[in-house]
Scaffold this active site. Sequence first.
Site, PDB file in Angstrom:
ATOM      1  N   LYS A  28      28.856  12.894  96.308  1.00  0.00           N
ATOM      2  CA  LYS A  28      30.125  12.540  96.964  1.00  0.00           C
ATOM      3  C   LYS A  28      30.193  13.129  98.369  1.00  0.00           C
ATOM      4  CE  LYS A  28      34.067  13.916  94.840  1.00  0.00           C
ATOM      5  NZ  LYS A  28      35.040  14.691  95.634  1.00  0.00           N
ATOM      6  N   GLY A 101      40.236  14.980  99.222  1.00  0.00           N
ATOM      7  CA  GLY A 101      40.475  16.094 100.141  1.00  0.00           C
ATOM      8  C   GLY A 101      39.427  16.145 101.246  1.00  0.00           C
ATOM      9  N   ARG A 129      48.229  19.073  98.654  1.00  0.00           N
ATOM     10  CA  ARG A 129      47.159  20.040  98.974  1.00  0.00           C
ATOM     11  C   ARG A 129      47.295  20.588 100.397  1.00  0.00           C
ATOM     12  NH1 ARG A 129      41.554  17.921  96.853  1.00  0.00           N
ATOM     13  NH2 ARG A 129      41.025  20.085  97.311  1.00  0.00           N
ATOM     14  N   ASP A 324      32.919  23.597  92.532  1.00  0.00           N
ATOM     15  CA  ASP A 324      33.406  22.396  91.832  1.00  0.00           C
ATOM     16  C   ASP A 324      32.975  22.360  90.359  1.00  0.00           C
ATOM     17  OD1 ASP A 324      34.628  21.529  94.134  1.00  0.00           O
ATOM     18  OD2 ASP A 324      33.006  20.185  94.725  1.00  0.00           O
ATOM     19  N   LYS A 351      42.578  22.884  94.232  1.00  0.00           N
ATOM     20  CA  LYS A 351      41.696  21.704  94.164  1.00  0.00           C
ATOM     21  C   LYS A 351      42.548  20.502  93.728  1.00  0.00           C
ATOM     22  CE  LYS A 351      37.981  23.751  95.523  1.00  0.00           C
ATOM     23  NZ  LYS A 351      37.436  23.405  96.846  1.00  0.00           N
ATOM     24  N   ARG A 355      43.008  24.257  88.936  1.00  0.00           N
ATOM     25  CA  ARG A 355      41.971  24.183  87.892  1.00  0.00           C
ATOM     26  C   ARG A 355      41.940  25.416  86.997  1.00  0.00           C
ATOM     27  NH1 ARG A 355      37.320  20.875  91.292  1.00  0.00           N
ATOM     28  NH2 ARG A 355      38.249  18.852  90.841  1.00  0.00           N
TER      29      ARG A 355
HETATM   30  C1  S3P Z   1      33.517  19.720  99.800  1.00  0.00           C
HETATM   31  C2  S3P Z   1      33.785  21.059  99.933  1.00  0.00           C
HETATM   32  C3  S3P Z   1      34.437  21.864  98.889  1.00  0.00           C
HETATM   33  C4  S3P Z   1      34.447  21.138  97.539  1.00  0.00           C
HETATM   34  C5  S3P Z   1      34.828  19.707  97.672  1.00  0.00           C
HETATM   35  C6  S3P Z   1      33.854  18.978  98.578  1.00  0.00           C
HETATM   36  C7  S3P Z   1      32.854  19.023 100.924  1.00  0.00           C
HETATM   37  O1  S3P Z   1      35.767  22.145  99.247  1.00  0.00           O
HETATM   38  O2  S3P Z   1      35.304  21.800  96.644  1.00  0.00           O
HETATM   39  O3  S3P Z   1      34.843  19.073  96.405  1.00  0.00           O
HETATM   40  O4  S3P Z   1      32.347  17.901 100.729  1.00  0.00           O
HETATM   41  O5  S3P Z   1      32.815  19.583 102.031  1.00  0.00           O
HETATM   42  P1  S3P Z   1      36.153  23.352 100.241  1.00  0.00           P
HETATM   43  O6  S3P Z   1      35.716  22.985 101.595  1.00  0.00           O
HETATM   44  O7  S3P Z   1      37.638  23.454 100.146  1.00  0.00           O
HETATM   45  O8  S3P Z   1      35.467  24.559  99.716  1.00  0.00           O
END
Ligand code: S3P
Length: 442
Positions: A28, A101, A129, A324, A351, A355
């Site tokens: 992702k 997010g 968020r 995650d 998140k 969680r």
């Molecule tokens: C992600 C960073 C992480 C992760 C999210 C994906 C990314 O979040 O938890 O699912 O793709 O940069 P944080 O940047 O808040 O740590």
Amino acid sequence: MSSSGTGARYRVAPGGVVAGELTVPGDKSISHRALMFGGIAEGETRISGFLAGEDCLATLRALQALGVGIERPQPHTVHVSGRGLEGLRAPGVPLDMGNAGTAMRLFMGLLAPQAFDSTLIGDESLMRRPMERVAAPLRLMGADIRTHDGRPPVLIHGTPHLRAIDYPLPVPSAQVKSAVLLAGLRAFGRTRVTEPAPSRDHTERMLSAFGVEVLRQGATVAVEGGQRLTGTSVAVPADFSSAAFFLVAGCLAAEKGLLLRNVGVNPTRTGLLEMLRLMGAQIRVYAHRQDGAPGGEPIADIEVSKSRLKGIRVPPSLVPLAIDEFPVFFIAAALAQGETLVRGALELRVKESDRLAAMAQGLTVLGVENQLLEDGLWIRGGSGFGGGTIESHGDHRIAMAFAVAGLAASAEIEIRDVANVATSFPGFLEIARSAGLQIEMP
Ligand code: S3P
């Protein structure tokens, strides 16, 4: 679509064995970045192994609204006609990031220096968020960004002349780091971000693949403003975070082993492997030949076998590297003999759901003794799971984690509100069933 509608639920029959081999969908984080960087690059970007999940499709639609030409000759193949750093056009409508997010935060960095205004919105979970963590450093660069009590909608008044900053991240966050670096590409001077602990480095790797010079010195990563991106090919590996559910399923029930193919094993993502190994898991990683291209991501096949797990104290240094994966890690911890303690995981509270609270609640329903701590969770494992009804709180990873728990349950587990599994893992139900999970969607 099989998993749409907020009333969607899983019913997981108790027990079962997992076996065979499987490939989970594309990463992702990498899919979001490949689309976005392709959109602001010059020339064409060809993406293979793209994750056609709802989150990445939100990014794809937002880029189209910004004038980027995108073709999808096959579900997992995407061609992006880049418009260059200054070629995006005003979207005219609010950009809907859905549940994603990563999309919202990276777009903040991308859109702050544009010559037009934009508004970012999302679904119920995303609208709750925190976005100030990104807005604050961007404002230091001269951006004009407003949030609503720190949350979306995010209103961006485009400011093409940003200035570089030297920014120590208050929390390890790849999203904040990435947003600042993306804005830094349009800023005057050299933007530096210093991390308190390593977070995933896909942005740094992929910017290099697009021809950007990314400077790394210890915990600091820097880019010089004004650099152009050149379109390239991106082969997206299978998502370690999706593979994680099957790593734990394998530890619980792969009597003869379970093989996961072509998994991305970037060391900034694989903290769960270390944690499971500390618990005594039998996991073998067969690394593929390392791709020599700049920005390449390491890939491996991973074999996991049923293991006798023991409880651990999770080393704090591993927390950001497994951020995650905690929902499914807590399922492993609940089945491990003895106590498991996780601290320093406050980020889990912001998140897609809280969680820590969601997992504590679900574990209690299944009869597992646990204690919710402000920044972590304590679990006494080893007595198995009962059955019951679990609230996923609309969080994809909570839903999938409890689906795995069914393998060690003594009665049926019902999981509510599972539609959002499609945000990160379209086809989860089918893949889980092919591996041996006894799961259905009534
Ligand atoms: C992600 C960073 C992480 C992760 C999210 C994906 C990314 O979040 O938890 O699912 O793709 O940069 P944080 O940047 O808040 O740590």
